[in-house]
Motif scaffolding. Structure first.
Motif, PDB file in Angstrom:
ATOM      1  N   ARG A 235       0.840  -1.199   0.000  1.00 18.46           N
ATOM      2  CA  ARG A 235       0.000   0.000   0.000  1.00 18.46           C
ATOM      3  C   ARG A 235       0.873   1.245   0.000  1.00 18.46           C
ATOM      4  O   ARG A 235       0.542   2.251  -0.648  1.00 18.46           O
ATOM      5  N   GLU A 236       1.990   1.187   0.702  1.00 19.98           N
ATOM      6  CA  GLU A 236       2.895   2.334   0.752  1.00 19.98           C
ATOM      7  C   GLU A 236       3.397   2.701  -0.639  1.00 19.98           C
ATOM      8  O   GLU A 236       3.451   3.882  -1.006  1.00 19.98           O
ATOM      9  N   PHE A 237       3.740   1.695  -1.447  1.00 12.65           N
ATOM     10  CA  PHE A 237       4.256   1.966  -2.789  1.00 12.65           C
ATOM     11  C   PHE A 237       3.204   2.627  -3.670  1.00 12.65           C
ATOM     12  O   PHE A 237       3.474   3.638  -4.320  1.00 12.65           O
ATOM     13  N   VAL A 238       1.986   2.046  -3.711  1.00  8.61           N
ATOM     14  CA  VAL A 238       0.976   2.616  -4.604  1.00  8.61           C
ATOM     15  C   VAL A 238       0.488   3.974  -4.106  1.00  8.61           C
ATOM     16  O   VAL A 238       0.013   4.802  -4.900  1.00  8.61           O
ATOM     17  N   SER A 239       0.597   4.231  -2.800  1.00  7.85           N
ATOM     18  CA  SER A 239       0.206   5.536  -2.264  1.00  7.85           C
ATOM     19  C   SER A 239       1.254   6.598  -2.575  1.00  7.85           C
ATOM     20  O   SER A 239       0.923   7.743  -2.893  1.00  7.85           O
ATOM     21  N   LYS A 240       2.511   6.203  -2.501  1.00  4.65           N
ATOM     22  CA  LYS A 240       3.604   7.140  -2.739  1.00  4.65           C
ATOM     23  C   LYS A 240       3.850   7.365  -4.226  1.00  4.65           C
ATOM     24  O   LYS A 240       4.229   8.471  -4.645  1.00  4.65           O
ATOM     25  N   TYR A 241       3.620   6.326  -5.028  1.00  2.00           N
ATOM     26  CA  TYR A 241       3.897   6.403  -6.463  1.00  2.00           C
ATOM     27  C   TYR A 241       2.671   5.968  -7.282  1.00  2.00           C
ATOM     28  O   TYR A 241       2.753   5.025  -8.069  1.00  2.00           O
ATOM     29  N   PRO A 242       1.544   6.602  -7.132  1.00  3.15           N
ATOM     30  CA  PRO A 242       0.326   6.122  -7.806  1.00  3.15           C
ATOM     31  C   PRO A 242       0.414   6.150  -9.331  1.00  3.15           C
ATOM     32  O   PRO A 242      -0.095   5.240  -9.996  1.00  3.15           O
ATOM     33  N   LYS A 243       1.068   7.161  -9.903  1.00  2.00           N
ATOM     34  CA  LYS A 243       1.167   7.225 -11.363  1.00  2.00           C
ATOM     35  C   LYS A 243       2.146   6.184 -11.889  1.00  2.00           C
ATOM     36  O   LYS A 243       1.943   5.607 -12.960  1.00  2.00           O
ATOM     37  N   THR A 244       3.199   5.929 -11.140  1.00  3.15           N
ATOM     38  CA  THR A 244       4.145   4.877 -11.519  1.00  3.15           C
ATOM     39  C   THR A 244       3.462   3.514 -11.460  1.00  3.15           C
ATOM     40  O   THR A 244       3.615   2.688 -12.376  1.00  3.15           O
ATOM     41  N   ALA A 245       2.713   3.277 -10.398  1.00  9.96           N
ATOM     42  CA  ALA A 245       1.986   2.016 -10.273  1.00  9.96           C
ATOM     43  C   ALA A 245       0.988   1.846 -11.406  1.00  9.96           C
ATOM     44  O   ALA A 245       0.830   0.754 -11.966  1.00  9.96           O
ATOM     45  N   ALA A 246       0.311   2.922 -11.762  1.00  4.70           N
ATOM     46  CA  ALA A 246      -0.677   2.862 -12.842  1.00  4.70           C
ATOM     47  C   ALA A 246      -0.003   2.580 -14.180  1.00  4.70           C
ATOM     48  O   ALA A 246      -0.538   1.835 -15.018  1.00  4.70           O
ATOM     49  N   ALA A 247       1.178   3.170 -14.404  1.00  6.36           N
ATOM     50  CA  ALA A 247       1.908   2.934 -15.647  1.00  6.36           C
ATOM     51  C   ALA A 247       2.315   1.467 -15.748  1.00  6.36           C
ATOM     52  O   ALA A 247       2.200   0.845 -16.814  1.00  6.36           O
ATOM     53  N   PHE A 248       2.788   0.910 -14.649  1.00 10.92           N
ATOM     54  CA  PHE A 248       3.144  -0.515 -14.632  1.00 10.92           C
ATOM     55  C   PHE A 248       1.913  -1.362 -14.912  1.00 10.92           C
ATOM     56  O   PHE A 248       1.969  -2.312 -15.703  1.00 10.92           O
ATOM     57  N   GLN A 249       0.804  -1.035 -14.293  1.00  8.35           N
ATOM     58  CA  GLN A 249      -0.419  -1.809 -14.475  1.00  8.35           C
ATOM     59  C   GLN A 249      -0.891  -1.757 -15.924  1.00  8.35           C
ATOM     60  O   GLN A 249      -1.302  -2.783 -16.480  1.00  8.35           O
TER      61      GLN A 249
END
Length: 326
Positions: A235-249
């Motif tokens: 949760r910490e990763f997707v909260s801190k880097y939401p656009k990065t997580a979305a790009a990976f997804q």
């Protein structure tokens, strides 16, 4: 020889021993995409067929198209990468066994977020094998016998028990023993176990080397389509880097779709699964889902609860990452 290379590669590339040594991974290289909070992420993977889409994404430059650099590091077990994930030494674990990580989430070991699907059960993806001269001929013959699984009380026994019940076998009468995938052939030859429950590339290698035969299709009804493994983070990763997580997804969604083309998967398997091209074409592949299906994950969690693998119910929607609107 193929099995020896696989063992050697896994041992040499375990970053828990080598400290995320740069020699074992590879990465895409491109300028960071607009608005991405983090331009480079590290993904740990167990080099099995579950992660074929990850390598499709690399070869097709799907991460680069999102402005994202992805570094891939092999590990021997997905759960072994958990401490490094919590410390921020890596960002995503590929091929994460959902059973293990849902348990870890409920226990408070990790605040889990599943960022992309990886593999789901498919016919013959998992198989219960015996030696060619074994007296075990039918599922019923397994009662009173010992079956090797990679990890006790996990996805293999969970799904196999469901298949056994569908074949009128009492799972309580089947004994399980933990044996690492690469050592299952030795355990079977030495009669330490009566059968092995395995997945490719090990299944095909064992069939070629020992002449093993399948007694139970571990990916058949009623577990076909059940989520098995995927790409997880915190949760910490997707909260801190939401656009990065979305790009990976987004990149993985495209890659999972492309992995539906068997030729694309065959092309990447020799690069990471330590099989030659001829063997790659024979492997039994899982399904590669293209989206996070809440119903499928909830079914998995409910099966875990009924099998005593969870102490209480989990609402899986809480752990599925939903990308923020652009």
């Amino acid at each position: 020889m193929r099995r020896h290379r696989l063992r050697s590669a896994l041992a040499a590339c375990s970053f828990l021993v080598a400290g995320l040594a740069t020699g074992c991974g590879h990465a895409t290289r491109t300028p960071a995409g607009p608005g991405l909070e983090k331009k480079t992420i590290t993904v740990a993977e167990v080099p099995l067929v579950d992660e074929a889409a990850l390598h499709v994404a690399v070869t097709q430059k799907l991460f680069q198209a999102e402005g994202l650099n992805v570094r891939v590091e092999p590990v021997t077990q997905s759960i072994a990468a958990l401490p490094a994930l919590k410390r921020g030494q890596l960002d995503v674990i590929a091929g994460a066994n959902y059973v293990t990580f849902l348990q870890a989430h409920q226990q408070g070991t990790i605040d889990l977020r599943i960022i992309s699907p990886g593999a789901a059960e498919a016919p013959r993806f998992m198989q219960l094998l015996v030696l060619p001269n074994s007296p075990i001929r039918t599922p019923k013959d397994l009662e009173g016998k010992t079956v090797a699984v990679n990890i006790l009380n996990n996805i293999q026994s969970l799904t196999l028990n469901e298949v056994l019940k569908a074949n009128h076998v009492d799972p309580a009468k089947v004994k399980y023993r933990a044996v690492p995938f690469p050592s299952m052939d030795k355990a079977l030859k030495n009669h330490d176990v009566d059968a092995i429950h395995t997945a490719d590339p090990f299944t095909t290698n064992f069939q070629q080397e020992l002449g093993t035969r399948m007694v139970v299709d571990g990916g058949g009804a009623p577990v076909t389509g059940l989520p098995v493994s995927g790409y997880v983070t915190t949760r910490e990763f997707v909260s801190k880097y939401p656009k990065t997580a979305a790009a990976f997804q987004r990149a993985m969604e495209k890659a999972q779709s492309l992995a539906g083309d068997r030729a694309r998967v065959n092309a990447v398997l020799p690069s990471f699964a330590h099989v030659d091209a001829a063997t790659a074409a024979k492997l039994n592949l899982p399904q590669y889902p293209t989206s996070l299906d809440p119903a499928g994950f909830q079914r998995l969690a409910d099966l875990m609860l009924s099998a005593g693998l969870l102490k209480g119910a989990i609402n899986v929607s809480d752990v599925l990452f939903q990308a923020p609107a652009k």
